[in-house]
Design a protein around this motif. Sequence first.
Motif, mmCIF file in Angstrom:
data_model
loop_
_atom_site.group_PDB
_atom_site.id
_atom_site.type_symbol
_atom_site.label_atom_id
_atom_site.label_comp_id
_atom_site.label_asym_id
_atom_site.label_seq_id
_atom_site.Cartn_x
_atom_site.Cartn_y
_atom_site.Cartn_z
ATOM 1 N N ARG A 76 2.737 -4.661 2.814
ATOM 2 C CA ARG A 76 3.567 -3.685 3.524
ATOM 3 C C ARG A 76 3.065 -2.273 3.233
ATOM 4 N NH1 ARG A 76 9.291 -3.334 0.243
ATOM 5 N NH2 ARG A 76 8.409 -2.852 -1.792
ATOM 6 N N ILE A 77 3.200 -1.396 4.197
ATOM 7 C CA ILE A 77 2.822 0.015 4.042
ATOM 8 C C ILE A 77 4.078 0.775 3.645
ATOM 9 C CG2 ILE A 77 1.727 2.009 5.105
ATOM 10 C CD1 ILE A 77 -0.046 -0.488 4.990
ATOM 11 N N VAL A 78 4.088 1.321 2.430
ATOM 12 C CA VAL A 78 5.262 2.029 1.915
ATOM 13 C C VAL A 78 4.930 3.510 1.800
ATOM 14 C CG1 VAL A 78 6.910 2.257 0.031
ATOM 15 C CG2 VAL A 78 6.013 -0.007 0.628
ATOM 16 N N ARG A 79 5.617 4.328 2.564
ATOM 17 C CA ARG A 79 5.415 5.774 2.503
ATOM 18 C C ARG A 79 6.436 6.369 1.531
ATOM 19 N NH1 ARG A 79 3.740 9.110 7.681
ATOM 20 N NH2 ARG A 79 1.860 7.935 7.117
ATOM 21 N N GLU A 80 5.927 6.878 0.409
ATOM 22 C CA GLU A 80 6.805 7.489 -0.596
ATOM 23 C C GLU A 80 6.846 8.998 -0.369
ATOM 24 O OE1 GLU A 80 6.929 8.347 -5.374
ATOM 25 O OE2 GLU A 80 6.054 6.448 -4.710
ATOM 26 N N TYR A 81 8.017 9.484 0.002
ATOM 27 C CA TYR A 81 8.175 10.904 0.300
ATOM 28 C C TYR A 81 8.344 11.711 -0.984
ATOM 29 C CZ TYR A 81 8.459 10.211 5.316
ATOM 30 O OH TYR A 81 8.151 9.926 6.620
ATOM 31 N N ALA A 100 12.297 -0.406 -1.227
ATOM 32 C CA ALA A 100 11.944 0.464 -0.097
ATOM 33 C C ALA A 100 12.769 0.066 1.119
ATOM 34 C CB ALA A 100 10.452 0.378 0.204
ATOM 35 N N PHE A 101 12.789 0.935 2.121
ATOM 36 C CA PHE A 101 13.585 0.709 3.328
ATOM 37 C C PHE A 101 12.663 0.342 4.494
ATOM 38 C CE2 PHE A 101 15.879 3.894 0.808
ATOM 39 C CZ PHE A 101 17.122 3.282 0.687
ATOM 40 N N ILE A 123 0.883 -1.164 0.000
ATOM 41 C CA ILE A 123 0.000 0.000 0.000
ATOM 42 C C ILE A 123 0.926 1.220 0.000
ATOM 43 C CG2 ILE A 123 -1.699 1.324 1.284
ATOM 44 C CD1 ILE A 123 -2.775 -1.293 2.398
ATOM 45 N N ILE A 124 0.849 2.003 -1.066
ATOM 46 C CA ILE A 124 1.735 3.159 -1.225
ATOM 47 C C ILE A 124 1.036 4.407 -0.695
ATOM 48 C CG2 ILE A 124 3.115 4.514 -2.831
ATOM 49 C CD1 ILE A 124 3.960 1.617 -2.732
ATOM 50 N N GLU A 125 1.725 5.144 0.160
ATOM 51 C CA GLU A 125 1.223 6.417 0.677
ATOM 52 C C GLU A 125 2.074 7.553 0.116
ATOM 53 O OE1 GLU A 125 -0.485 4.924 5.018
ATOM 54 O OE2 GLU A 125 1.401 6.032 4.911
ATOM 55 N N LYS A 126 1.436 8.487 -0.583
ATOM 56 C CA LYS A 126 2.125 9.647 -1.144
ATOM 57 C C LYS A 126 1.523 10.931 -0.580
ATOM 58 C CE LYS A 126 3.686 7.930 -5.645
ATOM 59 N NZ LYS A 126 3.699 8.202 -7.107
ATOM 60 N N TRP A 127 2.399 11.875 -0.257
ATOM 61 C CA TRP A 127 1.937 13.128 0.316
ATOM 62 C C TRP A 127 1.289 14.003 -0.752
ATOM 63 C CZ3 TRP A 127 0.645 14.967 4.750
ATOM 64 C CH2 TRP A 127 0.534 16.329 4.959
ATOM 65 N N ILE A 180 9.808 2.921 3.908
ATOM 66 C CA ILE A 180 10.016 4.284 3.430
ATOM 67 C C ILE A 180 10.719 4.203 2.081
ATOM 68 C CG2 ILE A 180 11.425 6.358 3.778
ATOM 69 C CD1 ILE A 180 10.975 6.041 6.763
ATOM 70 N N LYS A 181 10.365 5.101 1.170
ATOM 71 C CA LYS A 181 11.081 5.170 -0.101
ATOM 72 C C LYS A 181 11.179 6.615 -0.557
ATOM 73 C CE LYS A 181 9.193 3.964 -3.956
ATOM 74 N NZ LYS A 181 8.519 3.264 -5.075
ATOM 75 N N PRO A 182 12.231 6.949 -1.335
ATOM 76 C CA PRO A 182 12.350 8.310 -1.879
ATOM 77 C C PRO A 182 11.397 8.500 -3.046
ATOM 78 C CG PRO A 182 14.202 6.945 -2.599
ATOM 79 C CD PRO A 182 13.385 6.105 -1.663
ATOM 80 N N PRO A 183 11.230 9.736 -3.515
ATOM 81 C CA PRO A 183 10.286 9.981 -4.620
ATOM 82 C C PRO A 183 10.711 9.276 -5.900
ATOM 83 C CG PRO A 183 11.570 11.964 -4.098
ATOM 84 C CD PRO A 183 11.848 10.981 -3.016
ATOM 85 N N ASP A 184 9.735 8.718 -6.602
ATOM 86 C CA ASP A 184 10.023 8.011 -7.857
ATOM 87 C C ASP A 184 10.573 8.944 -8.926
ATOM 88 O OD1 ASP A 184 9.468 5.411 -7.165
ATOM 89 O OD2 ASP A 184 7.344 5.529 -7.697
ATOM 90 N N ASP A 185 10.197 10.222 -8.875
ATOM 91 C CA ASP A 185 10.614 11.142 -9.931
ATOM 92 C C ASP A 185 11.940 11.833 -9.634
ATOM 93 O OD1 ASP A 185 9.518 12.517 -7.821
ATOM 94 O OD2 ASP A 185 8.419 13.960 -9.043
#
Length: 783
Positions: free
Chosen positions: A212-217, A257-258, A133-137, A266-271
Amino acid sequence: MQVETYNADFWRWLLKREYDDFQHIYENQTVISNAENIIHGGFDLEINLDEGRCHDSKGNYITLAEYVAYKNDATIQEAEIRLEVEFERWKDQWKAEQDSLEYFRDYETYRWFRRKGSDNIVVTEFDILLDSIIEKWNSETQDWDRSYEGRIRYFKFKEAIYKPFLFEPGQTHSVEEFSKAVWEKDVLEVKNMRNEEMRSFWSHVNHYYKPRIVREYDHYGFITFENEKYFLAGNVLINFPKKTGQQLQLIALQDGAFPVGDNKFIKPPDDAVHLPHFELGVADPSGHYKKAMRMLFDDERFEEKFKEVEYHFCKMVGGDSEFDQWGKLILSYIFSYIYFDEIYGHFKHIIFLYLYGEGNVGKGEVAKRILDFFGINYLDSLNTPPPRSVDEALEMKSQIPQWIDEHVPQVPGKQAKIEDQTWNSWFELKPRPTNIKKGNKWGKERKEVRTMPLFCSNFKPATDHLLSRSLIYEYKKSIRGPEQHVKWLMQNKEILQLLMISYMQNYYLVDRKLFVWDLDRMRSYLRDTVKQDIAQRDSNAVLQDRQISQFASLLTVYHWLKPEYRREISNVELEFRELEKSDDESFKTLIQEKLHDRIDGLIDKKLFGFIRKEIVRNAVIAARHDPLSDYIDSIGTLIQAQKITTVHFNWMEDGRLKFWAKAVWDIYEQEKRGTDSLVRKDIVDEKLKDLSDLGKNGDLKVVNWAIGESASGFAMGYTRQRGYSIPKAVEIEIFRNAFNWDKFRPVGSSDWTTYKMKNGIVEEEDDLQPKNTESLDEESAPF
């Protein structure tokens, strides 16, 4: 239909059950990186659970059945028999769990079913593998948007096909929307469900996989996750120790992801194109860079390595001159990002470091060495960028340097890509106001400023907006050190990164309230001391508070890199608090003197004295600005822009300056026409005539010179025009700098440093200390 290999669910169950080195496997993990290579040695094995295969960095591969045989020291046949037994055991457990579910999957036919009474009804003609599950701000809603990431698996012409998906929540709410989303992947059916049953089905899928819950910053560098700080890079997540004795954690990527615990990632922005990358080697099976963690410096080793790096930095930027102290200031700037929040919180602005000088002097190499500490790619720079590019960069990078290369500052009266006043907003971490379309209306765009720009430019700022807010170092060939120091720093990039990561061990351990107390103390003392210096030199000089704050920040950070200083300042602050309780003024004075003596030996007096000189010099120069100074400064800018050339001016070997009066004025007037900064010609002409040799009638003489030489030694042309001829102009700072004596002086003449020595010249910055006082370099420590 029987699949040809055991599925990933079985392999996860078996590896966790049988082997201690696979206890870190999480739910739904399909690829295990950096596993022990039990055949060829090392930890470069990648295990693909879906395919049941392993391969190493050299391209060797084996099946997972063969891997199990090696692990158990058994033959392939023995391992396969054992796997069949274990598979039947796992399948029985798996079926028992499935019997209690309303919806279940058939891993052999790649379909999902629903139990309805005694019947099993097909609901999807494909398998769903929900990974994350990806969470994006969402900056507009100020909330985290969720989406579902995974793969669809199905048979096509008897071959297993995998297709990745990323579903938005709305695509899983109704059968129609879900069918559309799947249909885009292939001709696949969703059947025998109503809309409310679709939501129930997706809830069962979610419960079954426990994704897993992945928060993409939307940024990287220093980030905050659940009220804790981390450093997020491309290949590592750095987790800072909370208590003395704990170890800093260098966490490696797992499936993009970390992990941060409790099935959260946690993961950095894809772009992000160029993420920071630290040289840490290969991670071990636990998902950590254990070898790199063992290499981190303790306090003693940190000081030893820091001194070595400091030596080369100082020599690189200042050679044997007094400007080698800029090496210490630049190192302090690098580590000031650790105290970014405290510095901004106290002063409400950040630090602008501005390196300028003529082209090809090495400014870019200094910037690259700064980036090396953070593992930042050199390509991650902005060259004369438009405002939108800076907006995006300052938002995506969090408390790490953003290199602004080939910066062209605003020239009064001319349009610039970015006006200096815009940089003022970023200096205070205020976003540039822009609008964005929201539906049928326009509204204010939400943005953030998260870091500090690092400027490299061929031009000095021309407006007070940037001049008063920047710590400016003019980088010159005549001042910089030998190339060997640059090479040493380039070859020891790993040491620079280890210094940064090692100091990050203190992120939670340093007393940040004490740092702010010391920062405020340092600023107050620096300001009061410099006021005394200026009072005895130029009563018109005005201090730039923002520059004092920035210098004080760097001075404080520099000393806070030293463990002994941190310990001692903590004791001093505590004793000061205790002293405040006393009513005995004589006792207070006595103790204050003793505390002063204790701290005095810890301060770098040479650095403190140099900063004093820089602040005084800047204040005095600012006070001396008059129409002539403005005019000559503008000429200097036009020379840098190559609009005024050696056709228009010439230096003589004895330090005399000649320049073509009308041509230079015409170029200046064309640039300044229609602006408030255009000075009156009669005023500057009168002042220049006062300095120049004139004819018998008080008119300008005809000045002449040869313009350059060809390879054969012949002049390329001549200038013969009426102009100014100013004797010993090299001894006047505004002429020496604007017309760049060190660059354009004749062959055989001395550089400015040598010229000063030959003629016994002592500049004001060479002797700033008041009469009958000790040298500034020997000044007592600030307290």
